[in-house]
Design a protein around this motif. Structure first.
Motif, mmCIF file in Angstrom:
data_model
loop_
_atom_site.group_PDB
_atom_site.id
_atom_site.type_symbol
_atom_site.label_atom_id
_atom_site.label_comp_id
_atom_site.label_asym_id
_atom_site.label_seq_id
_atom_site.Cartn_x
_atom_site.Cartn_y
_atom_site.Cartn_z
ATOM 1 N N ASP A 111 35.705 -7.491 -28.333
ATOM 2 C CA ASP A 111 35.846 -8.525 -27.360
ATOM 3 C C ASP A 111 37.342 -8.725 -26.674
ATOM 4 O OD1 ASP A 111 33.269 -9.851 -26.956
ATOM 5 O OD2 ASP A 111 33.683 -10.242 -29.061
ATOM 6 N N SER A 112 37.585 -8.757 -25.678
ATOM 7 C CA SER A 112 39.159 -9.210 -25.027
ATOM 8 C C SER A 112 39.144 -10.637 -24.851
ATOM 9 C CB SER A 112 39.061 -8.516 -23.648
ATOM 10 O OG SER A 112 40.124 -8.754 -22.951
ATOM 11 N N PRO A 113 40.233 -11.079 -24.534
ATOM 12 C CA PRO A 113 40.639 -12.523 -24.369
ATOM 13 C C PRO A 113 39.819 -12.743 -22.785
ATOM 14 C CG PRO A 113 42.610 -11.672 -25.145
ATOM 15 C CD PRO A 113 41.696 -10.342 -25.016
ATOM 16 N N SER A 114 39.210 -13.533 -22.746
ATOM 17 C CA SER A 114 38.388 -13.723 -21.499
ATOM 18 C C SER A 114 38.821 -15.043 -20.689
ATOM 19 C CB SER A 114 36.961 -13.635 -21.790
ATOM 20 O OG SER A 114 36.045 -13.613 -20.485
ATOM 21 N N ALA A 115 38.677 -14.919 -19.311
ATOM 22 C CA ALA A 115 39.146 -15.942 -18.636
ATOM 23 C C ALA A 115 37.949 -16.591 -17.871
ATOM 24 C CB ALA A 115 40.143 -15.467 -17.277
ATOM 25 N N PRO A 116 37.837 -17.816 -18.250
ATOM 26 C CA PRO A 116 36.511 -18.564 -17.669
ATOM 27 C C PRO A 116 36.796 -18.754 -16.046
ATOM 28 C CG PRO A 116 37.910 -20.195 -18.633
ATOM 29 C CD PRO A 116 38.518 -18.853 -19.090
ATOM 30 N N GLN A 117 35.538 -19.017 -15.354
ATOM 31 C CA GLN A 117 35.638 -19.376 -14.288
ATOM 32 C C GLN A 117 35.977 -20.918 -13.943
ATOM 33 O OE1 GLN A 117 32.275 -18.193 -12.258
ATOM 34 N NE2 GLN A 117 32.954 -16.097 -11.652
ATOM 35 N N ASN A 144 29.880 -12.218 -11.016
ATOM 36 C CA ASN A 144 30.536 -13.380 -10.966
ATOM 37 C C ASN A 144 29.849 -14.366 -9.959
ATOM 38 O OD1 ASN A 144 32.929 -12.784 -12.481
ATOM 39 N ND2 ASN A 144 33.480 -11.111 -11.179
ATOM 40 N N ALA A 145 28.998 -13.917 -9.049
ATOM 41 C CA ALA A 145 28.263 -14.898 -8.222
ATOM 42 C C ALA A 145 27.377 -15.684 -9.061
ATOM 43 C CB ALA A 145 27.585 -14.003 -7.038
ATOM 44 N N GLU A 146 26.672 -15.047 -9.777
ATOM 45 C CA GLU A 146 25.742 -15.526 -10.544
ATOM 46 C C GLU A 146 26.521 -16.826 -11.542
ATOM 47 O OE1 GLU A 146 22.234 -14.896 -14.190
ATOM 48 O OE2 GLU A 146 23.425 -13.258 -13.381
ATOM 49 N N ARG A 147 27.630 -16.291 -12.188
ATOM 50 C CA ARG A 147 28.268 -17.192 -13.179
ATOM 51 C C ARG A 147 28.935 -18.380 -12.464
ATOM 52 N NH1 ARG A 147 33.209 -14.101 -15.539
ATOM 53 N NH2 ARG A 147 33.680 -16.151 -16.189
ATOM 54 N N GLY A 148 29.292 -18.271 -11.305
ATOM 55 C CA GLY A 148 29.686 -19.350 -10.219
ATOM 56 C C GLY A 148 28.341 -20.297 -9.975
ATOM 57 N N ALA A 149 27.533 -19.597 -9.573
ATOM 58 C CA ALA A 149 26.137 -20.263 -9.055
ATOM 59 C C ALA A 149 25.535 -21.177 -10.507
ATOM 60 C CB ALA A 149 24.888 -19.423 -8.777
ATOM 61 N N ARG A 150 25.805 -20.671 -11.871
ATOM 62 C CA ARG A 150 25.230 -21.368 -12.807
ATOM 63 C C ARG A 150 26.182 -22.867 -13.135
ATOM 64 N NH1 ARG A 150 20.548 -19.555 -13.948
ATOM 65 N NH2 ARG A 150 20.301 -17.270 -13.900
ATOM 66 N N ILE A 151 27.577 -22.770 -12.659
ATOM 67 C CA ILE A 151 28.128 -23.834 -12.603
ATOM 68 C C ILE A 151 27.725 -24.788 -11.540
ATOM 69 C CG2 ILE A 151 30.583 -24.737 -12.103
ATOM 70 C CD1 ILE A 151 31.916 -22.219 -12.913
ATOM 71 N N ASN A 204 37.572 -16.992 -10.341
ATOM 72 C CA ASN A 204 37.644 -16.116 -11.676
ATOM 73 C C ASN A 204 39.208 -16.576 -12.212
ATOM 74 O OD1 ASN A 204 35.302 -14.959 -11.203
ATOM 75 N ND2 ASN A 204 36.127 -12.850 -11.143
ATOM 76 N N GLY A 205 38.908 -16.659 -13.648
ATOM 77 C CA GLY A 205 40.148 -17.227 -14.427
ATOM 78 C C GLY A 205 41.507 -16.495 -14.243
ATOM 79 N N ASN A 206 41.222 -15.008 -14.272
ATOM 80 C CA ASN A 206 42.312 -14.018 -14.297
ATOM 81 C C ASN A 206 43.190 -14.151 -13.121
ATOM 82 O OD1 ASN A 206 39.983 -13.053 -13.080
ATOM 83 N ND2 ASN A 206 41.096 -10.783 -13.348
ATOM 84 N N TYR A 207 42.428 -14.643 -12.027
ATOM 85 C CA TYR A 207 43.011 -14.842 -10.808
ATOM 86 C C TYR A 207 43.906 -16.189 -10.560
ATOM 87 C CZ TYR A 207 39.993 -11.102 -9.212
ATOM 88 O OH TYR A 207 39.237 -9.954 -8.919
ATOM 89 N N VAL A 208 43.281 -17.175 -11.251
ATOM 90 C CA VAL A 208 44.085 -18.300 -11.446
ATOM 91 C C VAL A 208 45.349 -18.209 -12.258
ATOM 92 C CG1 VAL A 208 43.960 -20.571 -12.136
ATOM 93 C CG2 VAL A 208 41.852 -19.810 -10.982
ATOM 94 N N ALA A 209 45.225 -17.661 -13.270
ATOM 95 C CA ALA A 209 46.362 -17.208 -14.276
ATOM 96 C C ALA A 209 47.568 -16.437 -13.498
ATOM 97 C CB ALA A 209 45.789 -16.619 -15.447
ATOM 98 N N SER A 210 46.868 -15.293 -12.648
ATOM 99 C CA SER A 210 47.986 -14.464 -11.970
ATOM 100 C C SER A 210 48.747 -15.235 -10.933
ATOM 101 C CB SER A 210 47.302 -13.162 -11.457
ATOM 102 O OG SER A 210 46.515 -12.663 -12.362
ATOM 103 N N ALA A 211 48.007 -16.500 -10.559
ATOM 104 C CA ALA A 211 48.580 -16.974 -9.516
ATOM 105 C C ALA A 211 49.634 -18.196 -10.047
ATOM 106 C CB ALA A 211 47.819 -17.817 -8.438
ATOM 107 N N GLY A 212 49.747 -18.295 -11.320
ATOM 108 C CA GLY A 212 50.611 -19.101 -12.093
ATOM 109 C C GLY A 212 49.915 -20.567 -11.972
#
Length: 280
Positions: A111-117, A144-151, A204-212
Motif C-alpha cells: 500500500d501507498s499513503p493514500s489521499a481520501p477524496q 474516482n467518479a464512483e468514489r465521489g458518487a458514493r460520498i 481527490n486528496g492529492n490535488y488538495v494537498a498539492s494546492a497547499g
C-alpha cells in the motif's frame, strides 16, 4: 459557460510528461536488475516517491526512473508493453476490474499513503445549503467518479444504480434521491479550479494537498475503503523479483513513514497498515 470551462481545462493535461527515461528494456525480465521504472498519474504521488522512496533505493544501488502520465488510463497499457515495472496510481478495485477485462495479471505489491477524496465548496459553508438544481462536479474517470458518487449517496443526495462497473462508471449511473442535482463530470486535476463556478466539487486528496490546502477542511472527507486506497502495483511475474522485494521494503520502511509524517502537505493521507508498528 461551465461546460466550456471544464472542456478547456481538461485539455491542459493532454500531453504526456516524462520526468525521466523509460529505463533499459533489455533487462526488464532480469529479477536482479538494478534499474526500476515506476509510472504515475497526475498528482503528488510522484513527489512522495521522488523524495521519500528514491533515496532509499539509491542506497541499495538502484537507478529509479519516474514516468508521469497525463491520464491514468495510459498507465496499465504501459505495463502490458513492458515500459514500466511498477505503478503508484490505482486502487485494488480498479486493478482487479482491469485484470478481469483485459486478462492480465497485475498484483498489489503493497500500500501507498493514500489521499481520501473530499466534498468542498466556496459558495456554501454547510451541507444544509443543498437544494434542487445545484451543480455538483465529480471526476470524469470512472474510479474516482464512483468514489465521489458514493460520498453523495451516503449523504442521501443521490442513488447509484446497482451492479455498476468500476471501469465504466459515469453520471448516467446516478439517479436523484433527496435532491434533483445537476451532476457534472470534470477532469480530476481541475476540480479545485471550479469551486467558484459550481456549488460543490468532490476533489481527490492529492490535488488538495498539492494546492497547499488541508484535506480535513472539506465539508465531508471520504473514509476510503481498502479497495479504493492507492497501491503499488507490479506484474504477477515480478512479485518475487529482488527489485520488487526491495521496493516493497522501501514503502513499508520507517524511513519512508517518517518522511511522509514530516511533511505537512500529506496531513490527512491514510497511512498503510504496515506503518502501525511505527509510533507517531
Amino acid at each position: 459557460m461551465l461546460k466550456q470551462k471544464i472542456i478547456g481545462l481538461s485539455l491542459i493535461t493532454t500531453a504526456l510528461v516524462v520526468l525521466a527515461g523509460c529505463g533499459d528494456n533489455s533487462e526488464k525480465d532480469n529479477p536482479n536488475k538494478k534499474q526500476i521504472t515506476i509510472g504515475f498519474g497526475v498528482g503528488n504521488y510522484i513527489d512522495q516517491v521522488d523524495k521519500g522512496i528514491v533515496p532509499i533505493l539509491e542506497k541499495k544501488g538502484y537507478t529509479v526512473n519516474l514516468r508521469q502520465f497525463s491520464q491514468n488510463r495510459q498507465i496499465n497499457p504501459a505495463f502490458e508493453e513492458g515500459s514500466i515495472d511498477a505503478s503508484v496510481n490505482q486502487s485494488r478495485a480498479y486493478m482487479e476490474a482491469y485484470n478481469k477485462k483485459n486478462n492480465i495479471n497485475m498484483v498489489a505489491l503493497t500500500d501507498s499513503p493514500s489521499a481520501p477524496q473530499s466534498l468542498r465548496s466556496n459558495k456554501h459553508k454547510t451541507l444544509d445549503d443543498v437544494k434542487d438544481g445545484m451543480i455538483v462536479a465529480l471526476s470524469n474517470d470512472p474510479v474516482n467518479a464512483e468514489r465521489g458518487a458514493r460520498i453523495l449517496e451516503k449523504l442521501g443526495w443521490i442513488t447509484i444504480k446497482p451492479d455498476v462497473s468500476t471501469l465504466s462508471f459515469s453520471v448516467n449511473d446516478i439517479s436523484p434521491n433527496e435532491y434533483n442535482l445537476d451532476i457534472r463530470e470534470t477532469d480530476a486535476a481541475q476540480g479545485l479550479r471550479l469551486l467558484d463556478d459550481v456549488d460543490f466539487v468532490v476533489v481527490n486528496g492529492n490535488y488538495v494537498a498539492s494546492a497547499g490546502q488541508r484535506i480535513a477542511d472539506g465539508l465531508v472527507v471520504e473514509n476510503s475503503p481498502l479497495e479504493h486506497r492507492v497501491i503499488v502495483t507490479v506484474m504477477q511475474k515480478d512479485l518475487d523479483a529482488q527489485w520488487a522485494k526491495d521496493l516493497k521494503e522501501a514503502f513499508e520502511s520507517k524511513e519512508y513513514a517518517d518522511y511522509i509524517r514530516s511533511q505537512r502537505i500529506y496531513d490527512g493521507f491514510i497511512e498503510p497498515d504496515s506503518w502501525n508498528k511505527y509510533p507517531k
